[in-house]
Design a protein around this motif. Structure first.
Motif, PDB file in Angstrom:
ATOM      1  N   ARG A   7       8.664   2.319   9.075  1.00 60.72           N
ATOM      2  CA  ARG A   7       7.723   1.208   9.293  1.00 60.72           C
ATOM      3  C   ARG A   7       7.641   0.326   8.052  1.00 60.72           C
ATOM      4  NH1 ARG A   7       2.106   3.235  10.370  1.00 60.72           N
ATOM      5  NH2 ARG A   7       1.687   0.998  10.158  1.00 60.72           N
ATOM      6  N   ALA A   8       7.550   0.971   6.882  1.00 63.04           N
ATOM      7  CA  ALA A   8       7.467   0.219   5.627  1.00 63.04           C
ATOM      8  C   ALA A   8       8.706  -0.646   5.431  1.00 63.04           C
ATOM      9  CB  ALA A   8       7.306   1.176   4.450  1.00 63.04           C
ATOM     10  N   ARG A   9       9.830  -0.136   5.862  1.00 66.13           N
ATOM     11  CA  ARG A   9      11.099  -0.858   5.732  1.00 66.13           C
ATOM     12  C   ARG A   9      11.071  -2.162   6.515  1.00 66.13           C
ATOM     13  NH1 ARG A   9      16.329  -1.542   7.615  1.00 66.13           N
ATOM     14  NH2 ARG A   9      18.003  -0.911   6.184  1.00 66.13           N
ATOM     15  N   GLY A  10      10.345  -2.170   7.641  1.00 66.70           N
ATOM     16  CA  GLY A  10      10.367  -3.344   8.513  1.00 66.70           C
ATOM     17  C   GLY A  10       9.283  -4.368   8.241  1.00 66.70           C
ATOM     18  N   ILE A  11       8.378  -4.090   7.285  1.00 64.05           N
ATOM     19  CA  ILE A  11       7.286  -5.024   6.988  1.00 64.05           C
ATOM     20  C   ILE A  11       7.721  -6.047   5.943  1.00 64.05           C
ATOM     21  CG2 ILE A  11       4.956  -5.225   6.005  1.00 64.05           C
ATOM     22  CD1 ILE A  11       4.306  -2.502   7.184  1.00 64.05           C
TER      23      ILE A  11
END
Length: 399
Positions: free
Chosen positions: A355-359
């Protein structure tokens, strides 16, 4: 007409009429690190206080002439040579340091991690009128099956609560434990200011090792873990979650810094050696503050198993954090989706990292989120609270 600022009395030209003497008593003082005792001493020195540190030789390398390896500090550091070491505790046997504390006659004493022994022992030689603040970070003993040790630490803590004018905790978990141990003594003495950060240590750009730059060029996203290895940290188990993430995100890489040569570090190295993602994992030994800042600046986000000063450093450099919620806490600091994300079990860590990768993170907002934790603001304010006598009702009678 004189005025007061940061607890100092200033004349009409803004010069101090008397320097307030502050004794800082930590179990460890390594000038090359950014632990709270270093941050506190530097901030108070810059604020105009007369600062002296009273500690031991534990954890530092002595050079010829009684000097210490690492950066020099602009204030005196007194080190006890004779201490009795019991596991992670130190009991001072060097009476010369006790005399030096008495001769210094501090107006304020800050006991850093006093349950390690030095702060608890040396608070007994402080002048009667000295205002005392006690700082507690993580307290790992309550997680161990060692009832006698925990009982002794609780007894020490209650003695510290009686002497201290204010008690400061780094996390809400620590606050809860201190209340459990001595809520009847603490009352409104107890505060949770969190950890603090010396922003100046992160400013100079320091070249990173070539191995880091090479990995950064090879991967799409770089995840960083910076840790001070201690026996209770099973890093090889924590790495298994990172390994799962890297198996899914085949273009990403990871740097784990802060390793020594103890057993947890050796177990981690063995786990990485046999890992199918080992070509995208870089292990580094301890870095100084400037290198840590440079490392966070080239990272996309950082991963944490517990609350530490490194989280503040990461945010100050614009790198969001992914933090485990089960050890310590930073609810006052981490805002979901703004400067970081929480994972509530280790099994969920790879999904949260994805998720952090996609923010699309806003680095300026992330950097601003730690402005209130700047040591140059926090520590002078804490000393002012001690000096101004703004103490809880009844505290004087509990000494």
């Amino acid at each position: 007409m004189n005025r007061k600022e940061n607890g100092l009395e200033l004349d009409r030209h803004g010069f101090s009429t008397k320097k307030i003497r502050v004794a800082i008593i930590p179990p460890l003082f390594d000038p090359a690190l950014s632990y709270q005792e270093n941050v506190c001493a530097a901030a108070l020195h810059r604020a105009g206080y007369e600062v002296r540190v009273f500690t031991s030789w534990h954890g530092v390398q002595e050079l010829p002439g009684g000097k210490v390896a690492g950066a020099e500090v602009p204030f005196p550091v007194h080190r006890a040579r004779r201490v009795l070491k019991l596991k992670d505790s130190q009991l001072p046997l060097d009476m010369a340091i006790a005399k030096e504390i008495r001769d210094f006659a501090p107006d304020v004493a800050l006991l850093m991690a006093p349950l390690h022994g030095l702060g608890w022992a040396w608070m007994k030689v402080l002048p009667a009128g000295c205002r005392v603040g006690a700082f507690f970070s993580d307290i790992p003993w309550h997680r161990e099956n060692a009832w006698l040790r925990t009982w002794l630490k609780r007894k020490m803590a209650r003695q510290i609560f009686r002497r201290a004018d204010r008690v400061f905790a780094a996390t809400s978990q620590t606050t809860a434990l201190l209340k459990l141990w001595g809520g009847d003594l603490l009352g409104s003495k107890l505060e949770t200011p969190g950890l603090t950060l010396d922003l100046s240590t992160l400013q100079p750009a320091t070249p990173l090792p070539e191995s880091v730059l090479a990995l950064r060029q090879r991967v799409s996203r770089l995840v960083v873990m910076v840790t001070r290895v201690t026996p209770e940290k099973a890093l090889h188990q924590f790495f298994s979650q990172m390994e799962r993430y890297l198996k899914t995100e085949e273009s990403d890489g990871c740097v784990i810094a802060g390793l020594g040569n103890d057993e947890p570090a050796q177990l981690l190295r063995k786990a990485v050696e046999v890992s199918p993602v080992k070509d995208r994992v870089l292990l580094l030994s301890a870095l100084d503050s400037h290198q840590v800042g440079s490392l966070f600046r080239v990272s996309d986000f950082s991963l944490w198993n517990s609350v530490s000063i490194g989280i503040y450093q990461s945010l100050a450099c614009g790198s969001p954090v992914v933090l485990y919620s089960g050890r310590g806490s930073a609810e006052h600091l981490i805002h979901e989706g703004i400067n970081g994300l929480w994972f509530h079990s280790h099994e969920a860590a790879p999904e949260v990292m994805a998720r952090a990768r996609g923010i699309l993170w806003d680095k300026s907002i992330i950097r601003h989120s730690v402005a209130s934790a700047a040591a140059d603001k926090v520590y002078p304010e804490l000393v002012v609270k001690l000096l101004d006598g703004s103490l809880p009702e009844g505290s004087a009678g509990e000494r």
